[in-house]
Design a protein around this motif. Structure first.
Motif, PDB file in Angstrom:
ATOM      1  N   MET A   1       0.769  -1.330  -0.101  1.00  2.00           N
ATOM      2  CA  MET A   1      -0.021  -0.098   0.000  1.00  2.00           C
ATOM      3  C   MET A   1       0.864   1.010   0.073  1.00  2.00           C
ATOM      4  N   LYS A   2       0.457   2.415  -0.720  1.00  3.87           N
ATOM      5  CA  LYS A   2       1.174   3.482  -1.004  1.00  3.87           C
ATOM      6  C   LYS A   2       0.954   4.391   0.240  1.00  3.87           C
ATOM      7  N   ARG A   3       1.859   4.894   0.801  1.00  5.31           N
ATOM      8  CA  ARG A   3       1.752   6.211   1.434  1.00  5.31           C
ATOM      9  C   ARG A   3       1.243   7.420   1.084  1.00  5.31           C
ATOM     10  N   PRO A   4       0.433   8.074   1.537  1.00  8.45           N
ATOM     11  CA  PRO A   4      -0.218   9.458   0.972  1.00  8.45           C
ATOM     12  C   PRO A   4       1.042  10.198   1.121  1.00  8.45           C
ATOM     13  N   ARG A   5       1.213  11.082   0.099  1.00  6.36           N
ATOM     14  CA  ARG A   5       2.337  11.989   0.037  1.00  6.36           C
ATOM     15  C   ARG A   5       1.771  13.227   0.987  1.00  6.36           C
ATOM     16  N   SER A   6       2.484  13.756   1.802  1.00 10.48           N
ATOM     17  CA  SER A   6       2.055  15.068   2.541  1.00 10.48           C
ATOM     18  C   SER A   6       2.539  16.159   1.592  1.00 10.48           C
ATOM     19  N   THR A   7       1.626  17.104   1.752  1.00 14.80           N
ATOM     20  CA  THR A   7       1.868  18.197   1.117  1.00 14.80           C
ATOM     21  C   THR A   7       2.196  19.424   2.037  1.00 14.80           C
ATOM     22  N   ARG A   8       3.359  20.012   1.735  1.00 12.78           N
ATOM     23  CA  ARG A   8       4.054  20.962   2.605  1.00 12.78           C
ATOM     24  C   ARG A   8       3.638  22.317   2.222  1.00 12.78           C
ATOM     25  N   VAL A   9       2.981  23.285   2.822  1.00 14.59           N
ATOM     26  CA  VAL A   9       2.550  24.715   2.412  1.00 14.59           C
ATOM     27  C   VAL A   9       3.464  25.424   2.891  1.00 14.59           C
ATOM     28  N   ARG A  10       4.175  25.955   2.037  1.00 11.67           N
ATOM     29  CA  ARG A  10       5.394  27.183   2.586  1.00 11.67           C
ATOM     30  C   ARG A  10       4.696  28.291   2.768  1.00 11.67           C
ATOM     31  N   GLY A  11       5.031  29.063   3.550  1.00 12.08           N
ATOM     32  CA  GLY A  11       4.599  30.634   3.837  1.00 12.08           C
ATOM     33  C   GLY A  11       3.064  30.481   4.421  1.00 12.08           C
ATOM     34  N   TRP A  12       2.643  29.400   4.835  1.00 14.19           N
ATOM     35  CA  TRP A  12       1.036  29.455   5.276  1.00 14.19           C
ATOM     36  C   TRP A  12       1.001  30.504   6.416  1.00 14.19           C
ATOM     37  N   ARG A  13       1.819  31.028   7.064  1.00 13.87           N
ATOM     38  CA  ARG A  13       1.540  31.834   8.098  1.00 13.87           C
ATOM     39  C   ARG A  13       1.391  33.250   7.547  1.00 13.87           C
ATOM     40  N   TRP A  14       1.900  33.551   6.318  1.00 13.02           N
ATOM     41  CA  TRP A  14       1.803  34.728   5.641  1.00 13.02           C
ATOM     42  C   TRP A  14       0.566  34.892   4.711  1.00 13.02           C
ATOM     43  N   ARG A  15       0.097  33.983   4.305  1.00 12.66           N
ATOM     44  CA  ARG A  15      -1.171  33.834   3.359  1.00 12.66           C
ATOM     45  C   ARG A  15      -2.367  34.160   4.152  1.00 12.66           C
TER      46      ARG A  15
END
Length: 152
Positions: A1-15
């Motif tokens: 089973m393939k692990r879901p890829r985590s998406t990292r959102v850069r700069g989320w504190r500024w948006r």
């Protein structure tokens, strides 16, 4: 089973984000300020250290005409009062310090500055984290009150 890829959102504190809190913005600004202070102070201390060591290193003497030296047989037989390893350390003419002392002091100042920046940032961030947890607890209380009484 393939692990879901985590998406990292850069700069989320500024948006703009409905989940972003004021403490997230304060935390982001604090980290930016701490990194800026650390980088600038590191640059300044590095330049001061290079300048101090540059002033302390012995400069080559200007070219002089060759001189002839004669060895007196009697003085060659007498022991030298100073050993070969006892050569004096070069000293700065104005301060009288050796080059290593000025460089060590600058490095210690850099370490102290870095330690103060780290400790101050850590203390403020821990208070921000405490405040954030208090806000989360209050939000959960409001959510639970809205849902009604708990069962069991």
């Amino acid at each position: 089973m393939k692990r879901p890829r985590s998406t990292r959102v850069r700069g989320w504190r500024w948006r703009r984000n409905p989940l972003r809190r004021r403490s997230d913005v304060v935390d982001a600004w604090l980290l930016l300020a701490a990194w800026t202070v650390a980088l600038v102070s590191g640059l300044v201390v590095g330049l001061l250290t290079a300048d101090a060591v540059g002033h302390m290193t012995p400069r080559p003497a200007p070219s002089r005409p060759a001189a002839t030296a004669l060895v007196d047989p009697e003085s060659a037989q007498s022991p030298s009062p100073r050993g070969a390893g006892d050569a004096p350390q070069p000293r700065h003419p104005a301060t009288g310090q050796s080059p290593g002392g000025r460089a060590v002091a600058a490095l210690m100042a850099a370490a102290a500055t870095g330690g103060l920046v780290w400790a101050g940032t850590r203390a403020v961030r821990s208070r921000i984290d405490e405040r954030r947890m208090e806000q989360w607890a209050a939000a959960w209380e409001r959510f639970d009150a809205h849902r009604g009484p708990r069962t069991g």
